[in-house]
Each structure stands twice: as C-alpha cells, then as structure tokens.
Design a protein around this motif. Structure first.
Motif, PDB file in Angstrom:
ATOM      1  N   GLN A   1       0.681  -1.298   0.162  1.00  0.00           N
ATOM      2  CA  GLN A   1       0.113  -0.016  -0.140  1.00  0.00           C
ATOM      3  C   GLN A   1       0.815   1.203  -0.125  1.00  0.00           C
ATOM      4  O   GLN A   1       1.971   1.355   0.186  1.00  0.00           O
ATOM      5  CB  GLN A   1      -0.975   0.131   1.215  1.00  0.00           C
ATOM      6  N   PRO A   2       0.337   2.237  -0.494  1.00  0.00           N
ATOM      7  CA  PRO A   2       1.063   3.576  -0.167  1.00  0.00           C
ATOM      8  C   PRO A   2       1.505   3.822   1.170  1.00  0.00           C
ATOM      9  O   PRO A   2       0.942   3.515   2.146  1.00  0.00           O
ATOM     10  CB  PRO A   2      -0.034   4.802  -0.543  1.00  0.00           C
TER      11      PRO A   2
ATOM     12  N   PRO B   1      -6.013   2.704  -2.876  1.00  0.00           N
ATOM     13  CA  PRO B   1      -5.249   2.209  -1.841  1.00  0.00           C
ATOM     14  C   PRO B   1      -6.120   1.719  -0.816  1.00  0.00           C
ATOM     15  O   PRO B   1      -6.946   2.317  -0.304  1.00  0.00           O
ATOM     16  CB  PRO B   1      -4.389   3.375  -1.590  1.00  0.00           C
ATOM     17  N   GLY B   2      -5.896   0.518  -0.326  1.00  0.00           N
ATOM     18  CA  GLY B   2      -6.648  -0.052   0.791  1.00  0.00           C
ATOM     19  C   GLY B   2      -7.667  -0.747   0.411  1.00  0.00           C
ATOM     20  O   GLY B   2      -8.671  -1.467   1.087  1.00  0.00           O
TER      21      GLY B   2
ATOM     22  N   ILE C   1     -12.782 -11.904  -2.641  1.00  0.00           N
ATOM     23  CA  ILE C   1     -11.634 -12.322  -2.145  1.00  0.00           C
ATOM     24  C   ILE C   1     -11.566 -13.351  -1.221  1.00  0.00           C
ATOM     25  O   ILE C   1     -10.686 -14.117  -1.266  1.00  0.00           O
ATOM     26  CB  ILE C   1     -10.432 -11.141  -2.029  1.00  0.00           C
TER      27      ILE C   1
ATOM     28  N   ILE D   1     -10.067  -3.638  -1.836  1.00  0.00           N
ATOM     29  CA  ILE D   1      -9.899  -5.012  -1.698  1.00  0.00           C
ATOM     30  C   ILE D   1      -9.262  -5.775  -2.902  1.00  0.00           C
ATOM     31  O   ILE D   1      -8.619  -6.828  -2.924  1.00  0.00           O
ATOM     32  CB  ILE D   1     -11.341  -5.968  -1.616  1.00  0.00           C
ATOM     33  N   ILE D   2      -9.253  -4.775  -4.029  1.00  0.00           N
ATOM     34  CA  ILE D   2      -8.858  -5.471  -5.101  1.00  0.00           C
ATOM     35  C   ILE D   2      -7.540  -4.190  -5.577  1.00  0.00           C
ATOM     36  O   ILE D   2      -7.418  -3.995  -6.874  1.00  0.00           O
ATOM     37  CB  ILE D   2      -9.339  -5.800  -6.415  1.00  0.00           C
ATOM     38  N   TYR D   3      -6.815  -3.670  -4.691  1.00  0.00           N
ATOM     39  CA  TYR D   3      -5.869  -2.766  -5.073  1.00  0.00           C
ATOM     40  C   TYR D   3      -4.836  -3.097  -6.296  1.00  0.00           C
ATOM     41  O   TYR D   3      -4.283  -4.211  -6.050  1.00  0.00           O
ATOM     42  CB  TYR D   3      -5.149  -2.370  -4.006  1.00  0.00           C
ATOM     43  N   ASN D   4      -4.724  -2.293  -6.979  1.00  0.00           N
ATOM     44  CA  ASN D   4      -3.725  -2.327  -8.203  1.00  0.00           C
ATOM     45  C   ASN D   4      -4.109  -3.436  -9.306  1.00  0.00           C
ATOM     46  O   ASN D   4      -3.365  -3.980  -9.874  1.00  0.00           O
ATOM     47  CB  ASN D   4      -2.639  -2.652  -7.577  1.00  0.00           C
ATOM     48  N   ILE D   5      -5.156  -3.858  -9.456  1.00  0.00           N
ATOM     49  CA  ILE D   5      -5.735  -4.889 -10.004  1.00  0.00           C
ATOM     50  C   ILE D   5      -5.428  -4.412 -11.659  1.00  0.00           C
ATOM     51  O   ILE D   5      -5.342  -5.094 -12.654  1.00  0.00           O
ATOM     52  CB  ILE D   5      -7.278  -5.351 -10.084  1.00  0.00           C
TER      53      ILE D   5
ATOM     54  N   PHE E   1      -3.587  -9.181  -3.989  1.00  0.00           N
ATOM     55  CA  PHE E   1      -4.768  -9.299  -2.807  1.00  0.00           C
ATOM     56  C   PHE E   1      -5.035 -10.714  -2.755  1.00  0.00           C
ATOM     57  O   PHE E   1      -4.505 -11.571  -3.615  1.00  0.00           O
ATOM     58  CB  PHE E   1      -6.093  -8.338  -3.362  1.00  0.00           C
TER      59      PHE E   1
ATOM     60  N   GLU F   1       3.791  -4.510  -7.222  1.00  0.00           N
ATOM     61  CA  GLU F   1       3.117  -4.967  -8.483  1.00  0.00           C
ATOM     62  C   GLU F   1       3.590  -4.752  -9.831  1.00  0.00           C
ATOM     63  O   GLU F   1       3.403  -5.357 -10.571  1.00  0.00           O
ATOM     64  CB  GLU F   1       1.584  -4.575  -8.306  1.00  0.00           C
TER      65      GLU F   1
END
Lengths: 162, 162, 162, 162
Positions: free
Chosen positions: A104-105, C105-106, A146, C108-112, A122, A113
């Motif tokens: 995360q940030p 950020p934060g 998820i 559930i699928i951050y950066n997908i 995730f 990633e």
C-alpha cells in the motif's frame, strides 16, 4: 574438475535422480502434472459446491504454468488474474493477500506489483506444500470475492496432502 | 496413493462431473469447461501412450485460455508455444501446419507470425469442432516432434465427438 | 458534399444494412457487427450534441474489438483508454467506475489495473446487454470528463434496446 | 516573447484554425471521422457484395486508429492484422503488398516487419488520398484472400473521392 568430468558428474546425478523419481514422484520438490490436476479439480469442485465461477491456475516450483481451467461464464479478466496470483504466490512464497499489506502507499514494498510483468497483491494466491512441508508450486484463484477465492485456493492446495 | 491410483481418482471425479453436466451442455457454440478438460485428458493419455512429453492448451471460441496442462519434464519453452498454437488455430480457424505453408519466404502471407503478439505456424494447433461441425475452440500441443504434436492434438480435438 | 450530407449518407447506408439484417440477428449472445455500429453512432451523436470530443470502442462477448471511431481533435491518448475501458467492462462485467471504488489504496483489489495488459478503473466503460438482459459486449468512451464519458457510453449501450 | 505571450499566441492560432476548419474540413490533410466511417462502410458493403468476411481498420495521417469494424464470423486473428496493415500502409505511404516485395530473404529491407511493434508486408493495406492527391490516412483489410483484401481496401480508399 574439467568440463568433461563436470558433464559426467551431472549426468550421473541426473541418472540417479531419474531412477529414484521413477519409483516415487513425491520426493522431489516440484509439483507433478497429476498433482496439479488433482489440485485443480479439488478447487473446481469446491467452487461448484459454493456456486462461485472462477478461473484456477497452478504453477510449479519454477513459477511456470502447470495446469489451468476456466469455469463457464467466469470473468474473462480473471484468466490473467488467476495466473498472476499463482505466480506471485510462488515468486515470494506468500499468501498474496499478505503481500498486499506491504504494498500500500507508505508500505515497505509499495508498488512492487509493477515488477515481474505484473503481480497481484490481494487474496487468492497460495503456495502449495507437500507432506514434507516443502513448497512445490502455487495455486491462484480468481472470479469470486477475495474471501471466496482464498478459500477455494486453500482447498485446492490442501488436496495435495490427502 | 501411487500414480495409477491418483490417475483413477482424477478420472472418477471427472466422469461424475461430465455426467451431471451432459444434459445442459452442447447447446452453445463455445467449448465448456468440462469439454475442455476432456480434450486435455484425452490428449495427455495419447501422449503418455506414445511416450512423448508435451504441454497441452485449450482455448475457447473467443481464443481465451480455457484449460492447460504441462506434463512433467516437458520443455518449459513449450508452455507458450502450446498456448500460441491453440490461439493461432482459433484466430484463423486452421491447422497451424497449413498456415505455415503460406508464411514461408515468398508465401502469400509471409511473416504473419509477427502479428497478434506472436503466432505459431507449424503443426500442433487444431480447431475443435462440435458434433454440428461448428468450431467451438482449439487445442495446441507442443513438446514432441511436429508430427507427434499434431497427432496428439488431433486425438484431443476428436474426444469432443465421443 | 458537406458534413451534414455526409452524415445523412452514412445513416442511410446504415439503415439499409440494419434493416436487411434485422431478421437473423439477436439470437446469439454475441453483439453483431451492425449492432456495434449502431452503438457507436448513437454514442457519437450524443457526444456531438454535448459538444464533447471522444474516442468510442465496442468489444464483443469475447472482449475482442468489434468497432471503433475517433472523433476529430479528440485526444490521441484516448484511443487506448477507450479500448481498455471497453475490455475492462467486459472482462469483469462491470461499470468501470464501480471497479475503481475497489482498486484504491486499501481497496480489496488494489492495483488490479496492472493485470490483463492494463485495465482502466474509472468511469466510461459499460457492459452492453441485449433485450434478454444478457451481456453481449461492452462500450468504452474516453475524451470528456468521466461523467460525460459515462453518460455517452450509457446512451451507446442503450441503443441496442431500441 | 515570454511564456504568457507564447500561450496567447498559440491560443490565437488555435482559434483561427478551428474557425477555418469549422467551415470546410477538407482543407486539412488528415482524414475526418466521417470520412473514415464512409471508407469503412464502403469497404464493408463491397465485402458483403463479394461475400467475404473481413476486419476493416482506418488510421489517420498520424497512423493512429480512426475507425474500425469487424464483420460477424470473420477471423479473430484479423483484428490485429487489419490494424497493422493500415498502420504499415501509412508508416511508409505504400501498398503493403509492394512492401512485401522488398522484405523477403535477400531483399533490401529484409525483416523490416520486426520494427514498429510488427508490420504486415502482404496485400490489404493501402494509403487513403484526398482529391488533392494528398495522403490523409490508410485502410487495412484482413479476412479474405490477399487479392480480396486488397480489392476491398481499394474500394474503401476510393470512397473518399466520391
């Protein structure tokens, strides 16, 4: 040791390894084709029981694709996510959801990633261990929530132990 | 559980799954998940009989990966070749070996392999048709000689019709 | 021939084409070529009315590009954004703006967004459904504000139902 | 001239340009959105008359995608081939089939197809010229034989002149 001796040495080791593997595949630390299919079908059965449509990928100890199946009507975008979850889990020997806590940030490996041609951080990717507790590959599941993905992946990974 | 028992276990699970789905499948022109697994296992069985180590990929009507398996000790480089063979076969509804006859120097579509993020134009990729003779996907096999790959792919594709 | 005449010419050709195809379409769950053009022109007409310069992409049920148009003076960078919005909407059967709520950020699928060769997770991509409420493709619009893009995409997607 | 003045100068030029373009688009050397759609529909109509299933792409003077349509049941692999044919034709202002005469083994630009993220050097890509004989874009057609593709592309390109 000159090159020729080295080659002979390698061949000898290889011969011994192949011989001992012929009798019992389980002692090596790489998932076999049949184990990968077993993991796949166990995860698929779990997904069917739970009524979730997922993509399931299994990679070997070298993080290379070993087996894959996509359930009908599951997300097209989950093909790549499932494969990347499995690869991520084996690249760092980690539950992908735990990796996400660090990316995360402000996190210690923020935006990791972006490496390895795209990681997934995730839940849904889990290392696969054999009975000796050695990591022999990984499973990645994508298509449900998820929590569902992680649960299906866990059931798949544990099928090795039965 | 030895390898043979494991295989029987997989086949048993698969048989049950296939049976329960037999009623509602086939109506669409896209390969189902269970059909794809059937194709995969038929091709794998043929490869085992012939003592060839291959990677086997199945794509659906949209050329998206549907199922995959890599036999133990088969070439790592064949993972991508098998997937690209299957995609190529569906992209142009053609036996990949026949495509290759047209892509040689002086051929009418020379160097088409450079499109679509890489095509494969030698044997081993074959469209999969259903009983109504409609193309519902494709299979790609890589790891043996091109003749072996094509033969294994053919056996896999035909498993749909049984 | 001035612009207005040109537009009328295009609409006339399109109307004839649509009419001759009206009898055999709709039975499959994949968007047809003429439906895709209808979606495109409806979205373009809306953009012209709103005085917004956009790129408009339509993908089919397999997330493959089906139709595309770029308005004069619209952003060059929006070509890829529009296509990726359409693909993302079909990959996950979702309004891309809703996906974005989960990828922060934060989330559930951050950066997908890093999977599938690049996803877009802000508004402007919308699944296209037929009268039976089945998803048959998706539209992606880029070039205006995200609210404008979403509104134009919505008008485009709804053109299928008229 | 300081920055602010430069900016004002640019805005002034832009305003004049936009004003003069509003009256008659034809004076610029870039294909317009409506011209691209006209090219697309003329090529599609020709393909339908000839009973050929093709993908049709139009790029602008900057070789950027301007319009695209895929006919139902046409090859999935032709999406990328059509776009690359159009880009190739504009990249080098050439009939792609003529380029292919130079790229064979021993040819003066052997394997140039490997540049620009993949070129296509067989027939089906043709520059589009306006009435002043200026190249304003290009069309790429893929799905039929190379002769059919070239003929359909030619009909499309000529629609600009009517």
């Amino acid at each position: 040791m000159n090159s020729l001796k080295k080659l002979n040495f390698c061949i000898a080791i290889l011969a011994i390894t192949l011989f001992s593997c012929a009798l019992q595949a389980q002692i090596t630390n790489d998932i076999t084709s049949n184990q990968a299919l077993k993991v796949l079908l166990a995860a698929k059965a779990k997904a069917e029981t739970d009524n979730v449509l997922v993509n399931i990928a299994v990679v070997d100890a070298g993080a290379n694709l070993k087996a894959f199946v996509r359930m009908d009507e599951s997300y097209l975008g989950s093909i790549d996510v499932a494969i990347k979850k499995a690869k991520t889990a084996r690249y760092f020997n980690i539950d992908t959801g735990k990796l996400g806590e660090l990316t995360q940030p402000g996190g210690i490996i923020y935006n990791i990633e972006l490496t390895n041609n795209g990681l997934v951080s995730f839940p849904g990717g889990i290392p696969i261990k054999n009975k000796e507790d050695k990591i022999i590959g990984a499973i990645g599941v994508s298509g449900g929530t998820i929590e569902q993905d992680r649960e299906i992946a866990t059931v798949g990974a544990q099928a090795i132990l039965n």
